[in-house]
Scaffold this active site. Structure first.
Site, PDB file in Angstrom:
ATOM      1  N   ASN A  47      -1.905   2.354   5.946  1.00 28.57           N
ATOM      2  CA  ASN A  47      -0.958   1.341   5.485  1.00 28.57           C
ATOM      3  C   ASN A  47      -0.567   0.488   6.679  1.00 28.57           C
ATOM      4  OD1 ASN A  47       0.917  -0.158   4.114  1.00 28.57           O
ATOM      5  ND2 ASN A  47       2.483   1.432   4.064  1.00 28.57           N
ATOM      6  N   GLY A  48      -0.814  -0.806   6.589  1.00 26.79           N
ATOM      7  CA  GLY A  48      -0.463  -1.705   7.687  1.00 26.79           C
ATOM      8  C   GLY A  48      -1.571  -2.700   7.921  1.00 26.79           C
TER       9      GLY A  48
ATOM     10  N   ARG B  73       3.970  -0.203  -4.860  1.00 27.71           N
ATOM     11  CA  ARG B  73       3.777  -0.738  -3.499  1.00 27.71           C
ATOM     12  C   ARG B  73       2.484  -1.539  -3.376  1.00 27.71           C
ATOM     13  NH1 ARG B  73       6.817   2.332   0.488  1.00 27.71           N
ATOM     14  NH2 ARG B  73       5.370   1.466   1.975  1.00 27.71           N
TER      15      ARG B  73
ATOM     16  N   CYS C 161       0.854  -1.174   0.000  1.00 27.29           N
ATOM     17  CA  CYS C 161       0.000   0.000   0.000  1.00 27.29           C
ATOM     18  C   CYS C 161       0.902   1.240   0.000  1.00 27.29           C
ATOM     19  CB  CYS C 161      -0.923   0.111   1.198  1.00 27.29           C
ATOM     20  SG  CYS C 161      -2.088  -1.226   1.314  1.00 27.29           S
TER      21      CYS C 161
ATOM     22  N   HIS D 247      19.094 -37.819  -6.762  1.00 28.42           N
ATOM     23  CA  HIS D 247      18.493 -38.331  -5.523  1.00 28.42           C
ATOM     24  C   HIS D 247      16.974 -38.227  -5.548  1.00 28.42           C
ATOM     25  CE1 HIS D 247      22.397 -38.973  -3.768  1.00 28.42           C
ATOM     26  NE2 HIS D 247      22.750 -37.766  -4.201  1.00 28.42           N
TER      27      HIS D 247
ATOM     28  N   LYS E 138      12.435 -15.604 -10.358  1.00 26.26           N
ATOM     29  CA  LYS E 138      12.047 -14.530 -11.286  1.00 26.26           C
ATOM     30  C   LYS E 138      10.991 -15.039 -12.261  1.00 26.26           C
ATOM     31  CE  LYS E 138      13.453 -11.890  -9.901  1.00 26.26           C
ATOM     32  NZ  LYS E 138      14.024 -11.015  -8.899  1.00 26.26           N
TER      33      LYS E 138
ATOM     34  N   LYS F 215       5.935  -4.311  -4.448  1.00 26.55           N
ATOM     35  CA  LYS F 215       7.387  -4.137  -4.355  1.00 26.55           C
ATOM     36  C   LYS F 215       7.885  -4.244  -2.924  1.00 26.55           C
ATOM     37  CE  LYS F 215      11.379  -3.093  -6.198  1.00 26.55           C
ATOM     38  NZ  LYS F 215      12.014  -4.218  -6.900  1.00 26.55           N
TER      39      LYS F 215
ATOM     40  N   GLU G  96       7.615 -15.539 -10.539  1.00 28.83           N
ATOM     41  CA  GLU G  96       7.049 -14.270 -10.115  1.00 28.83           C
ATOM     42  C   GLU G  96       6.351 -13.513 -11.241  1.00 28.83           C
ATOM     43  OE1 GLU G  96      10.317 -11.922  -8.819  1.00 28.83           O
ATOM     44  OE2 GLU G  96       9.079 -10.577  -7.657  1.00 28.83           O
TER      45      GLU G  96
ATOM     46  N   GLU H  43      17.536 -17.944  -8.081  1.00 23.34           N
ATOM     47  CA  GLU H  43      17.047 -16.611  -8.414  1.00 23.34           C
ATOM     48  C   GLU H  43      16.351 -16.617  -9.779  1.00 23.34           C
ATOM     49  OE1 GLU H  43      16.406 -14.100  -6.862  1.00 23.34           O
ATOM     50  OE2 GLU H  43      16.298 -12.470  -8.301  1.00 23.34           O
TER      51      GLU H  43
ATOM     52  N   TRP I 217      -2.707  -2.850  -1.660  1.00 28.21           N
ATOM     53  CA  TRP I 217      -2.414  -4.280  -1.772  1.00 28.21           C
ATOM     54  C   TRP I 217      -3.254  -4.917  -0.678  1.00 28.21           C
ATOM     55  CZ3 TRP I 217      -0.499  -8.236   1.318  1.00 28.21           C
ATOM     56  CH2 TRP I 217      -0.099  -9.400   0.649  1.00 28.21           C
TER      57      TRP I 217
HETATM   58  C1  F6R Z   1      11.674 -10.758  -6.090  1.00 26.63           C
HETATM   59  C2  F6R Z   1      11.556  -9.696  -5.114  1.00 26.63           C
HETATM   60  C3  F6R Z   1      11.259 -10.058  -3.702  1.00 26.63           C
HETATM   61  C4  F6R Z   1      12.080  -9.149  -2.767  1.00 26.63           C
HETATM   62  C5  F6R Z   1      11.698  -9.402  -1.302  1.00 26.63           C
HETATM   63  C6  F6R Z   1      12.527  -8.559  -0.348  1.00 26.63           C
HETATM   64  O1  F6R Z   1      11.954 -10.236  -7.355  1.00 26.63           O
HETATM   65  O2  F6R Z   1      11.693  -8.560  -5.447  1.00 26.63           O
HETATM   66  O3  F6R Z   1      11.509 -11.394  -3.449  1.00 26.63           O
HETATM   67  O4  F6R Z   1      13.424  -9.415  -2.968  1.00 26.63           O
HETATM   68  O5  F6R Z   1      10.354  -9.115  -1.117  1.00 26.63           O
HETATM   69  O6  F6R Z   1      12.400  -7.201  -0.635  1.00 26.63           O
HETATM   70  P1  F6R Z   1      13.453  -6.157  -0.085  1.00 26.63           P
HETATM   71  O7  F6R Z   1      14.745  -6.430  -0.774  1.00 26.63           O
HETATM   72  O8  F6R Z   1      12.891  -4.815  -0.409  1.00 26.63           O
HETATM   73  O9  F6R Z   1      13.568  -6.393   1.385  1.00 26.63           O
END
Ligand code: F6R
Length: 567
Positions: free
Chosen positions: A96-97, A27, A2, A466, A447, A562, A450, A443, A70
């Site tokens: 927000n929260g 956000r 949010c 295994h 990606k 984000k 996601e 990773e 969100w």
């Molecule tokens: C994946 C991604 C998330 C963040 C995670 C931590 O692409 O962006 O997995 O890495 O939510 O976010 P930060 O780095 O802001 O603590």
């Protein structure tokens, strides 16, 4: 999660808040709304994106608050979108929260005959403020004290060109200009208007008007100095993820330059155990940090997912928190438990003035530049570089500019490599690696999941036999990452085993061919430990291309945001 924003002053509040909401949309983006202080309060809400609010009528209001959501409590409908109005229609609130005791508060309101119009936890705040029979700033204090959990909110009242602000558990920053004031969840949304911001701490509250900010804590007036905002708003572009990947070489240079001015905390030199804590992509950076710190310095390291972190403090511990946003609730909660136990803390973050930057004993700023796309890309690579630089520094080795120039050149080449193939997306997809390349594999799989919503898993090369090798057949495809000479034989054998079972193999390699069906050959790095910065790029691009090919929005994948500010 949010984004909330407010403006009060001589300019058009509607336009400024709508522009600000666009910057905060990363956000959370499942619904949005705005409240304007006109003759009465005018509230507009949509179950869609911020752009839907462009339809709302012109207004000459000088005060407004806005929200991009969100969802936590209640589905993303217009009724559940913020702002929420009090029962008398005189107060509007954006929040927000997560209010943990909202069920109790809801019952209390019901007992007073107040029916809530939404399924949210947030709506209670508006009614509770309206029930307080006192000055609004005092009402904000009183109500704030009754809310359990994270409750950062903004409120406006009919007939007043003022914004009431309270921060607890989710970030809030304020910029005061000549005859105007701005407040927002993060400094990025303030950056078009000011290069300075006052970052509120938990429990602080106050009132913002055209004549400035009055700030309080526990009933007492307080003064806070603004900090320099070290970010600029991103340029408009069709795809932020693509622009952020392209910007990587310059971002790496900025991280290196930022490190030159960083004073390593003395606790790092003497640390007997280093804990590395983060979530998601940042956790993958922690796994790399553990590997490189152990290899370079011999220090005992542990990488822990922040939501699983339960510290047992030992003499000589140091905890490093890796977080792009500096606002991830799980990471901050782990940081707080370290502080309670007296463990020295270091934050590696990309956002100046973020909670992690302010609350850790010391902090290193990545300077990767604003990252808007939900999927972390350039910030991950800069986190890897920062951890490499930290490990080298602790081992007493200088990293020369020539090494960084080599990485930048290699990054440029890797950014041009095309990993996308239709058949990968039509197969059961596996990402394989060994040592540092297993981290890259993880990773790459994250990606892809996601931003394409496709199932993809990562495995250490030696682990396949295994169990998981049972899944290999003509319908399987494996992306094998190879950047370490010492692991090459193992990976050649793995590729052979996969192909023998009919799986299609694509190698992303800095060590030449490894017998795969297809190879993406990347430059061989002088320092192999730097190769993960490069080898992840084709995987990030693969996910991006797949997402675009599927007609999805890679910048705003479903169900995500984000900055994950809820636990
Ligand atoms: C994946 C991604 C998330 C963040 C995670 C931590 O692409 O962006 O997995 O890495 O939510 O976010 P930060 O780095 O802001 O603590």
């Amino acid at each position: 999660m949010c984004g909330i924003i407010g403006y009060v002053g001589g300019r058009n509040a509607r336009d400024i808040v709508l522009e600000g909401l666009k910057l905060l949309e990363y956000r959370g983006y499942d619904s949005a709304g705005i409240a304007l202080v006109e003759d009465s309060l005018a509230v507009y809400k949509t179950a869609g994106r911020v752009r839907e609010l462009n339809m709302l009528p012109k207004s000459d209001a000088h005060t407004a608050i806005g929200h991009t959501r969100w969802a936590t409590h209640g589905r993303p409908t217009a009724a559940n979108a913020h702002p929420h109005l009090s029962f008398d229609g005189k107060i509007a609130v954006v929040h927000n929260g997560v209010i943990e005791n909202f069920a109790v508060l809801r019952e209390e309101l019901a007992a007073k005959g107040i029916t809530l119009l939404s399924d949210t936890d947030s709506e209670v705040i508006a009614h509770m403020l309206a029930l307080e029979n006192c000055d609004m700033t005092e009402a904000v204090r009183r109500v704030g004290e009754r809310l359990k959990g994270a409750a950062t909110f903004l409120a406006v009242k009919e007939g007043e060109d003022k914004i009431y602000i309270r921060r607890f558990g989710a970030s809030m920053a304020v910029s005061v200009g000549e005859g105007e004031g701005f407040c927002a969840s993060d400094v990025l949304a303030l950056s078009p208007h000011s290069d300075r911001a006052i970052v509120l701490g938990d429990g602080e509250y106050g009132v913002l008007s055209a004549s400035g900010l009055d700030l309080f804590k526990d009933g007492r007036r307080i003064k806070k100095q603004p900090i320099l905002i070290r970010c600029s708003p991103p340029k408009d572009c069709a795809c932020h993820m693509s622009a952020e990947l392209e910007e990587l070489p310059e971002a790496l240079q900025r991280t290196y330059d930022s490190f030159k001015n960083f004073h390593i905390p003395s606790e790092l030199a003497g640390a007997k155990r280093i804990l590395l804590v983060g979530c998601g992509t940042a956790y993958h950076a922690c796994l790399y940090g553990k590997l490189v710190l152990e290899r370079e310095t011999g220090a005992r390291c542990e990488a822990v997912v922040a939501s699983e972190f339960e510290p047992d403090a030992n003499e000589g511990d140091l905890a490093i928190f890796v977080t792009q946003s500096g606002e991830t609730a799980d990471t901050l909660s782990a940081l707080h438990s370290c502080k309670r136990q007296g463990i020295p803390t270091l934050a590696i973050t990309n956002v100046a003035g973020s909670s992690a930057a302010l609350e850790a004993d010391s902090s290193f700023l990545l300077e990767a530049g604003a990252e808007i796309a939900v999927a972390a890309t350039k910030s991950y690579c800069c986190q890897l570089l920062a951890l490499y630089l930290l490990a080298k520094k602790r081992a007493g080795h200088a990293v020369e500019q020539s090494e960084i120039s080599e990485v930048k050149r290699a990054a440029r080449e890797a950014l041009d490599a095309v990993a996308y193939e239709e058949r990968l997306m039509n197969s059961k997809l596996f990402f394989i690696g060994k040592g540092q390349d297993y981290i890259t594999a993880r990773e790459g799989a994250l990606k892809l999941r996601e931003i394409t919503y496709r199932q993809a898993d990562a495995y250490p090369a030696g682990e396949l036999k295994h169990g998981t090798i049972a899944l290999m057949d003509e319908g399987a495809a494996a992306i094998v990452v190879a950047t370490e000479e010492r692991a090459k034989c193992r990976l050649v054998a793995t590729v052979e085993e996969l192909r023998a079972r009919g799986a299609y193999t694509l190698a992303v390699s800095c060590v030449g061919e490894i017998g795969a069906d297809k190879h993406i050959l990347l430059p061989r790095m002088r320092e192999e430990a730097l190769a993960p910065i490069i080898s992840v790029l084709p995987l990030q691009y693969l996910a991006l291309t797949a997402s675009l090919t599927l007609g999805l929005d890679p910048d705003k994948p479903r169900n995500l945001a984000k900055s994950v500010t809820v636990i």
